[in-house]
Design a protein around this motif. Sequence first.
Motif, PDB file in Angstrom:
ATOM      1  N   ILE A  68       0.847  -1.194   0.000  1.00 41.65           N
ATOM      2  CA  ILE A  68       0.000   0.000   0.000  1.00 41.65           C
ATOM      3  C   ILE A  68       0.888   1.252   0.000  1.00 41.65           C
ATOM      4  N   GLY A  69       0.500   2.226  -0.800  1.00 42.78           N
ATOM      5  CA  GLY A  69       1.189   3.527  -0.795  1.00 42.78           C
ATOM      6  C   GLY A  69       2.350   3.622  -1.767  1.00 42.78           C
ATOM      7  N   ASP A  70       2.753   2.512  -2.388  1.00 37.86           N
ATOM      8  CA  ASP A  70       3.931   2.541  -3.259  1.00 37.86           C
ATOM      9  C   ASP A  70       3.524   2.164  -4.692  1.00 37.86           C
ATOM     10  N   SER A  71       3.264   3.186  -5.492  1.00 40.35           N
ATOM     11  CA  SER A  71       2.745   2.969  -6.836  1.00 40.35           C
ATOM     12  C   SER A  71       3.672   2.096  -7.693  1.00 40.35           C
ATOM     13  N   ALA A  72       4.992   2.376  -7.634  1.00 40.70           N
ATOM     14  CA  ALA A  72       5.931   1.630  -8.486  1.00 40.70           C
ATOM     15  C   ALA A  72       5.946   0.145  -8.117  1.00 40.70           C
ATOM     16  N   LYS A  73       5.967  -0.131  -6.817  1.00 44.09           N
ATOM     17  CA  LYS A  73       6.016  -1.549  -6.378  1.00 44.09           C
ATOM     18  C   LYS A  73       4.682  -2.248  -6.646  1.00 44.09           C
ATOM     19  N   LYS A  74       3.590  -1.503  -6.496  1.00 46.09           N
ATOM     20  CA  LYS A  74       2.271  -2.088  -6.801  1.00 46.09           C
ATOM     21  C   LYS A  74       2.220  -2.471  -8.283  1.00 46.09           C
ATOM     22  N   TRP A  75       2.723  -1.561  -9.127  1.00 47.16           N
ATOM     23  CA  TRP A  75       2.722  -1.830 -10.570  1.00 47.16           C
ATOM     24  C   TRP A  75       3.555  -3.074 -10.884  1.00 47.16           C
ATOM     25  N   ASP A  76       4.725  -3.158 -10.250  1.00 49.26           N
ATOM     26  CA  ASP A  76       5.587  -4.338 -10.471  1.00 49.26           C
ATOM     27  C   ASP A  76       4.838  -5.619 -10.086  1.00 49.26           C
ATOM     28  N   ALA A  77       4.089  -5.552  -8.990  1.00 47.66           N
ATOM     29  CA  ALA A  77       3.347  -6.749  -8.528  1.00 47.66           C
ATOM     30  C   ALA A  77       2.251  -7.113  -9.535  1.00 47.66           C
ATOM     31  N   ILE A  78       1.581  -6.101 -10.078  1.00 50.59           N
ATOM     32  CA  ILE A  78       0.505  -6.347 -11.063  1.00 50.59           C
ATOM     33  C   ILE A  78       1.083  -7.015 -12.314  1.00 50.59           C
ATOM     34  N   VAL A  79       2.199  -6.478 -12.806  1.00 53.40           N
ATOM     35  CA  VAL A  79       2.803  -7.020 -14.039  1.00 53.40           C
ATOM     36  C   VAL A  79       3.380  -8.422 -13.780  1.00 53.40           C
ATOM     37  N   ALA A  80       4.025  -8.590 -12.633  1.00 58.83           N
ATOM     38  CA  ALA A  80       4.617  -9.908 -12.323  1.00 58.83           C
ATOM     39  C   ALA A  80       3.519 -10.968 -12.230  1.00 58.83           C
ATOM     40  N   ASN A  81       2.381 -10.590 -11.676  1.00 61.80           N
ATOM     41  CA  ASN A  81       1.265 -11.542 -11.533  1.00 61.80           C
ATOM     42  C   ASN A  81       0.697 -11.925 -12.906  1.00 61.80           C
ATOM     43  N   ILE A  82       0.568 -10.939 -13.790  1.00 58.68           N
ATOM     44  CA  ILE A  82       0.067 -11.242 -15.145  1.00 58.68           C
ATOM     45  C   ILE A  82       1.068 -12.146 -15.866  1.00 58.68           C
ATOM     46  N   THR A  83       2.351 -11.862 -15.682  1.00 57.03           N
ATOM     47  CA  THR A  83       3.403 -12.675 -16.297  1.00 57.03           C
ATOM     48  C   THR A  83       3.338 -14.119 -15.785  1.00 57.03           C
ATOM     49  N   ASP A  84       3.151 -14.257 -14.489  1.00 55.83           N
ATOM     50  CA  ASP A  84       3.007 -15.601 -13.893  1.00 55.83           C
ATOM     51  C   ASP A  84       1.838 -16.353 -14.525  1.00 55.83           C
ATOM     52  N   LEU A  85       0.698 -15.671 -14.597  1.00 57.17           N
ATOM     53  CA  LEU A  85      -0.522 -16.338 -15.070  1.00 57.17           C
ATOM     54  C   LEU A  85      -0.447 -16.692 -16.547  1.00 57.17           C
ATOM     55  N   CYS A  86       0.182 -15.813 -17.340  1.00 56.38           N
ATOM     56  CA  CYS A  86       0.217 -16.016 -18.798  1.00 56.38           C
ATOM     57  C   CYS A  86       1.460 -16.777 -19.242  1.00 56.38           C
ATOM     58  N   GLY A  87       2.436 -16.927 -18.348  1.00 58.24           N
ATOM     59  CA  GLY A  87       3.658 -17.641 -18.695  1.00 58.24           C
ATOM     60  C   GLY A  87       4.652 -16.800 -19.475  1.00 58.24           C
ATOM     61  N   SER A  88       4.290 -15.571 -19.803  1.00 60.24           N
ATOM     62  CA  SER A  88       5.206 -14.620 -20.453  1.00 60.24           C
ATOM     63  C   SER A  88       4.678 -13.222 -20.186  1.00 60.24           C
ATOM     64  N   ALA A  89       5.552 -12.231 -20.380  1.00 60.18           N
ATOM     65  CA  ALA A  89       5.218 -10.870 -19.941  1.00 60.18           C
ATOM     66  C   ALA A  89       4.279 -10.127 -20.896  1.00 60.18           C
ATOM     67  N   PRO A  90       3.391  -9.295 -20.337  1.00 58.08           N
ATOM     68  CA  PRO A  90       2.621  -8.367 -21.176  1.00 58.08           C
ATOM     69  C   PRO A  90       3.501  -7.154 -21.473  1.00 58.08           C
ATOM     70  N   SER A 142       4.543 -23.001 -18.084  1.00 58.93           N
ATOM     71  CA  SER A 142       5.773 -22.779 -17.299  1.00 58.93           C
ATOM     72  C   SER A 142       5.942 -23.863 -16.226  1.00 58.93           C
ATOM     73  N   LYS A 143       4.869 -24.611 -15.953  1.00 52.37           N
ATOM     74  CA  LYS A 143       4.842 -25.660 -14.916  1.00 52.37           C
ATOM     75  C   LYS A 143       5.047 -25.087 -13.516  1.00 52.37           C
ATOM     76  N   LYS A 144       4.802 -23.769 -13.364  1.00 55.35           N
ATOM     77  CA  LYS A 144       4.926 -23.145 -12.037  1.00 55.35           C
ATOM     78  C   LYS A 144       3.564 -23.093 -11.351  1.00 55.35           C
ATOM     79  N   GLN A 145       3.538 -23.366 -10.038  1.00 56.10           N
ATOM     80  CA  GLN A 145       2.292 -23.214  -9.273  1.00 56.10           C
ATOM     81  C   GLN A 145       2.151 -21.722  -8.959  1.00 56.10           C
ATOM     82  N   ILE A 146       1.144 -21.075  -9.541  1.00 62.94           N
ATOM     83  CA  ILE A 146       1.020 -19.615  -9.416  1.00 62.94           C
ATOM     84  C   ILE A 146       0.202 -19.211  -8.204  1.00 62.94           C
ATOM     85  N   PHE A 147      -0.857 -19.951  -7.932  1.00 62.47           N
ATOM     86  CA  PHE A 147      -1.657 -19.650  -6.731  1.00 62.47           C
ATOM     87  C   PHE A 147      -2.207 -20.950  -6.170  1.00 62.47           C
ATOM     88  N   ASP A 148      -2.668 -20.867  -4.912  1.00 64.64           N
ATOM     89  CA  ASP A 148      -3.199 -22.048  -4.249  1.00 64.64           C
ATOM     90  C   ASP A 148      -4.440 -22.559  -4.981  1.00 64.64           C
TER      91      ASP A 148
END
Length: 321
Positions: free
Chosen positions: A133-155, A225-231
């Motif tokens: 909370i409160g950190d726009s740059a880190k929040k953005w990184d988390a959003i992009v990293a999560n999409i990358t995890d789910l899609c197996g490659s980066a947007p 990617s064979k990675k477990q992304i979420f429970d």
Amino acid sequence: MDKKISVSQIKEVAQEAYEMFKTNTGGKNADYIPYLANIDKNLFGISICLMDGTLIQLGDSEYRFGIESVSKVHTAVLALRQYGAQKLLEMIGADATGLPFNSIMAILLEKDHPSTPLVNAGAITACSMVQPIGDSAKKWDAIVANITDLCGSAPQLIDELYKSESATNFNNRSIAWLLKNYNRIYDDPDMSLDLYTRQCSLGITAAQLSVCGATIANDGLNPVSKKQIFDGSLSPKITSLIATVGFYEHTGDWLYTSGIPAKTGVGGGVMGVMPGLFGISAFAPPIDSAGNSVKAQLAIKYIMNKLGLSIFNGDRVTITE
Ligand SMILES: NC(=O)CC[C@H](N)C(=O)O
């Protein structure tokens, strides 16, 4: 009933859908976001990702288009990962609004009880919840990293779309501040809105969205990617959100006719989740009055019906070689 479907049958039916609808002229590009109005309206792609990572791709399935509201699913997954299912229900909710995606009326009607992360209001709230909370740059990184995890490659951010959308998102600005009025936003409203606008402006392909759909269908294990992304326990939660409101005010008609929970975006993308079997995505820019791609709907509906698949029919389906 036990039922077997072969990979070649799926390929054949997807090819038929592609040929049948590629010249369809229904719908119109979204024009309230200037960038989207100018995208080639003839683009059309289909992609299906099976649980073993096999990809079946047709047409413009590698074209990068604006993810728009399909990104609401990804950030709902991130909020679920960071807060868990119960907190998401308390802080946003899981109810359909029955109203258009950008409805202000829905917020007024639901001021004292939650809605869903899959319409604009709840999606802006989901962005406000992203940690830290409160950190726009880190929040953005988390959003992009999560999409990358789910899609197996980066947007990739489509800068022109981001500028176009930021310059015209007056309705969404009202939504962000109205949410603040009802204590339903959990970080700075302008920052939350900017994160939402930026995530909607990410470029994604139908192939990537089919992998994301497959990850949700596969209990959080990305089949490529064979990675477990979420429970795995979160999968039915996210699929229920999609089933409830994925097509906004047309969601009931969609589920009734297609049998598959799916989420749309005004960029022309649709992402479907067939639990335990596959993720499917289709993309074509012209949309209907509710903001849902005409050709993508036709294609996915055709494939589901021709294969006799539905989440409601109770079949135990196996996909064979
Ligand atoms: N339905 C959509 O895809 C809408 C997304 C768009 N960015 C908006 O907020 O208006």
